[in-house]
Design a protein around this motif. Structure first.
Motif, PDB file in Angstrom:
ATOM      1  N   ILE A  51       0.827  -1.218   0.000  1.00  0.00           N
ATOM      2  CA  ILE A  51       0.000   0.000   0.000  1.00  0.00           C
ATOM      3  C   ILE A  51       0.863   1.272   0.000  1.00  0.00           C
ATOM      4  O   ILE A  51       0.459   2.310  -0.508  1.00  0.00           O
ATOM      5  CB  ILE A  51      -1.020  -0.019   1.179  1.00  0.00           C
ATOM      6  N   GLU A  96      -4.629   5.744  -2.780  1.00  0.00           N
ATOM      7  CA  GLU A  96      -5.338   5.518  -1.517  1.00  0.00           C
ATOM      8  C   GLU A  96      -5.923   6.850  -1.016  1.00  0.00           C
ATOM      9  O   GLU A  96      -7.102   6.919  -0.646  1.00  0.00           O
ATOM     10  CB  GLU A  96      -4.354   4.956  -0.479  1.00  0.00           C
ATOM     11  N   LYS A 113      -9.878   7.634  -0.566  1.00  0.00           N
ATOM     12  CA  LYS A 113     -10.395   7.967   0.777  1.00  0.00           C
ATOM     13  C   LYS A 113     -11.094   9.323   0.744  1.00  0.00           C
ATOM     14  O   LYS A 113     -12.147   9.502   1.345  1.00  0.00           O
ATOM     15  CB  LYS A 113      -9.257   7.981   1.791  1.00  0.00           C
ATOM     16  N   VAL A 124     -10.258   2.321   2.902  1.00  0.00           N
ATOM     17  CA  VAL A 124      -9.105   1.552   2.399  1.00  0.00           C
ATOM     18  C   VAL A 124      -8.291   1.144   3.616  1.00  0.00           C
ATOM     19  O   VAL A 124      -7.848   2.003   4.384  1.00  0.00           O
ATOM     20  CB  VAL A 124      -8.228   2.407   1.444  1.00  0.00           C
ATOM     21  N   GLU A 183      -5.224  -1.459   5.193  1.00  0.00           N
ATOM     22  CA  GLU A 183      -4.152  -2.436   4.972  1.00  0.00           C
ATOM     23  C   GLU A 183      -4.324  -3.587   5.967  1.00  0.00           C
ATOM     24  O   GLU A 183      -4.443  -3.351   7.175  1.00  0.00           O
ATOM     25  CB  GLU A 183      -2.803  -1.748   5.196  1.00  0.00           C
ATOM     26  N   VAL A 204      -4.944  -5.490   1.017  1.00  0.00           N
ATOM     27  CA  VAL A 204      -5.703  -4.287   1.329  1.00  0.00           C
ATOM     28  C   VAL A 204      -7.192  -4.548   1.094  1.00  0.00           C
ATOM     29  O   VAL A 204      -7.571  -5.206   0.119  1.00  0.00           O
ATOM     30  CB  VAL A 204      -5.164  -3.084   0.511  1.00  0.00           C
ATOM     31  N   VAL A 206     -10.772  -2.856   0.369  1.00  0.00           N
ATOM     32  CA  VAL A 206     -11.311  -1.623  -0.223  1.00  0.00           C
ATOM     33  C   VAL A 206     -12.827  -1.745  -0.186  1.00  0.00           C
ATOM     34  O   VAL A 206     -13.392  -2.680  -0.758  1.00  0.00           O
ATOM     35  CB  VAL A 206     -10.842  -1.471  -1.691  1.00  0.00           C
TER      36      VAL A 206
END
Ligand code: UD1
Length: 416
Positions: free
Chosen positions: A256, A263, A267, A273, A275, A280, A282
Motif C-alpha cells: 500500500i 489511496e 479515501k 481503504v 491495509e 488491502v 477496499v
C-alpha cells in the motif's frame, strides 16, 4: 478480433491476488543482459509485454525457460546486438535493452520507437545520458546506433524524471568505469526493484527511490535470483473497480506504500481503504464524492491510474478536474467514455468531468492499455451491455483481467 462483453454488475465482492509489476519485470528482464550467467526471476505476470521482451532477448540469443510465473534466463550466448523494428514497434519498453547491451557488448543498434497513442514519447533523455557516458550515437534509416568500447561514469541531470531514461542510464552505469550520478532521477518503486536486482547481480547502486542515484561501476555482473514487486497499477485498477461498483473487496499481494496517492484520493472520495497483512481491503461505505486529481511523477498521482479514476468520476455526482501533466496526449479515453454517456470537457491538459446519473452501454474501443481498463470499469456500472474492442491493449498489461473480475462477481466475458 477479441473483445470484452460486460454487463452491469452488482457490487464487487471477494478476494483476488495482484500479480507482479509489469513495469518492474520489463527492465529487470532487460537487465539480465548485463551478465553471461543465469538469472531466475519469479512473480512474473503472464502478459503480452513480457512475451515481447522475451522474444526480443531470444532474438538476441538468450535462452529463456518459463515455469509457471518463474523465468530462467541464460544470456551466455548473446550473438546479436540489433533490435528490429518488428519488436520495438510493438512495445516501446524494448528500448530498455539499449543500456544493458551497450554496457555489456559495446554496441547496440535499435529501431527508433516512433510515436504512440499517448504522445510522441521521445527518447532524448536516454540518449543524452548514454552520450554523456561516452557512447557515440548516430541515427539513420530509422535506427539508432550506439557504440562505446567502455562507458565512463558521468553526472547526468534529467530535465524530467523519466522512468525509462533513469533505468537505462542506471543499467549502463553498472559496468561503466567510475561513478555515474543521475540527478532528478525518477523515484518510482519499479526503479528501486531494478536497483535491488542489479545489486543482487553485484552492482553498486545507491539512492534508488530518491532523486539522486549513484552507481559505482564494477567489472562484471553475475547471475541473480529475484522476486518481482506487486503491480501497484493493477491493484489501483481493482480498487477503482470496487469504488465504481460500490463493492467490498480484498486484494492480496499489495504494497500500500506504493499506492499512497491512489489511496488518498479514494479515501477523499469516501472509500474505506485498510491495509491488512500483505493485502488491502477496499470498501464503499457511503455515497462517493467527486475529487480533483493531478498526475505527477512518483510519489505524485500516477498517470497510469488517470483513466481509471476518470471512469469513476464520470459516475459520481458533482464535478471534478483531472489534470494530466506527465504525457501530453493521454485523454484518448475521453471520447470513448462520452459514448457511454459521460459528461467530460477537455481544456488544455485538464478534463472537467460532471458526474452523470448513469452510463449506458455500447461498443467502445480501448485506445491504450489503461484507457482499455477504464472502459471495462465504466462497463461494470453502465446500464445494459458494453463491448470493449481492441483489447489486445489490455492483454499487454493485465494478467487474466476478465477472470479476476469475474472472481469478484463481475459480469464480463471475453469473446475471441
Ligand atoms: C514508464 C512506464 C509507463 C508510465 C510512465 C510514466 C514502463 C515500462 N512504462 O514509461 O507505464 O506511464 O513511465 O510513469 O515502465 N520523456 C522525454 N524524453 C525522454 C523520455 C521521456 O521527454 O527521453 C518524457 C515523455 O515524453 C513523457 C515523460 O517524459 O512525457 C514521462 O515518460 P517516462 O517516464 O520516460 O515514461 P516511460 O519510461 O516511457
Amino acid at each position: 478480433m477479441a473483445k470484452y462483453v460486460i454487463k452491469k454488475s452488482l457490487p464487487l465482492e471477494g478476494r483476488v491476488r495482484i500479480s507482479g509489476a509489469k513495469n518492474s519485470v520489463l527492465p529487470i528482464i532487460a537487465a539480465s543482459l548485463l551478465t553471461d550467467d543465469v538469472c531466475v526471476i519469479d512473480g512474473v505476470p503472464s502478459l503480452e509485454d513480457v512475451n515481447i521482451i522475451c522474444r526480443l532477448l531470444e532474438f538476441l540469443g538468450s535462452k529463456i525457460d518459463v515455469h509457471g510465473d518463474c523465468l530462467r534466463i541464460d544470456n551466455g550466448n548473446i550473438k546479436n546486438t540489433v533490435a528490429p523494428y518488428e519488436l520495438v514497434r510493438k512495445m516501446r519498453a524494448s528500448f530498455l535493452a539499449v543500456g544493458p547491451l551497450l554496457a555489456k557488448s559495446g554496441e547496440v543498434k535499435i529501431s527508433m520507437p516512433g510515436g504512440c497513442a499517448i504522445g510522441t514519447r521521445p527518447i532524448n533523455l536516454h540518449l543524452k545520458g548514454l552520450a554523456a557516458m561516452g557512447a557515440e550515437i548516430s541515427l539513420g534509416h530509422g535506427f539508432i546506433h550506439a557504440k562505446a568500447s567502455k562507458l565512463t561514469g558521468s553526472t547526468i541531470y534529467l530535465d524530467f524524471p523519466s522512468v525509462g531514461a533513469t533505468e537505462n542510464i542506471m543499467m549502463a552505469g553498472t559496468l561503466a568505469e567510475g561513478q555515474t550520478v543521475i540527478e532528478n532521477a525518477a523515484e518510482e518503486p519499479e526503479i528501486v526493484d531494478l536497483a535491488n536486482f542489479l545489486n543482487a547481480m553485484g552492482a553498486n547502486v545507491k539512492g534508488a527511490g530518491t532523486d539522486t542515484i549513484k552507481i559505482d561501476g564494477v567489472n562484471f555482473l553475475k547471475g541473480a535470483n529475484h522476486s518481482i514487486i506487486p503491480d501497484r497499477i493493477e491493484a489501483g485498477t481493482f480498487m477503482a473497480a470496487a469504488a465504481i461498483t460500490g463493492g467490498d473487496i480484498f486484494l492480496e499481494n499489495v504494497l500500500i506504500d506504493h499506492l499512497k496517492p491512489v489511496e488518498a484520493k479514494l479515501k477523499e472520495a469516501g472509500m474505506l481503504v485498510e491495509e491488512i497483512g500483505d493485502g488491502v481491503r477496499v470498501k464503499c461505505v457511503k455515497p462517493l464524492q467527486a475529487v480533483d486529481i493531478k498526475t505527477l511523477p512518483y510519489p505524485g498521482f500516477p498517470t497510469d491510474m488517470q483513466a481509471q479514476m476518470m471512469a469513476l468520476m464520470c459516475t459520481i455526482s458533482g464535478s471534478s478536474i483531472i489534470t494530466e501533466t506527465v504525457f501530453e496526449n493521454r485523454f484518448m479515453h475521453v471520447s470513448e467514455l462520452k459514448r457511454l454517456g459521460a459528461n467530460i470537457k477537455i481544456e488544455g491538459r485538464s478534463a472537467i468531468i460532471e458526474g452523470v446519473e448513469k452510463l449506458t452501454g455500447t461498443q467502445v474501443k480501448a485506445t491504450d492499455l489503461r484507457a482499455g481498463a477504464a472502459l471495462v470499469l465504466a462497463g461494470l456500472c453502465a446500464e445494459g451491455t458494453t463491448e470493449v474492442v481492441d483489447i489486445y491493449h489490455i492483454d499487454r498489461g493485465y494478467e487474466n483481467f476478465a477472470d479476476k473480475l469475474r472472481q469478484l462477481g463481475a459480469l464480463i466475458y471475453r469473446e475471441d
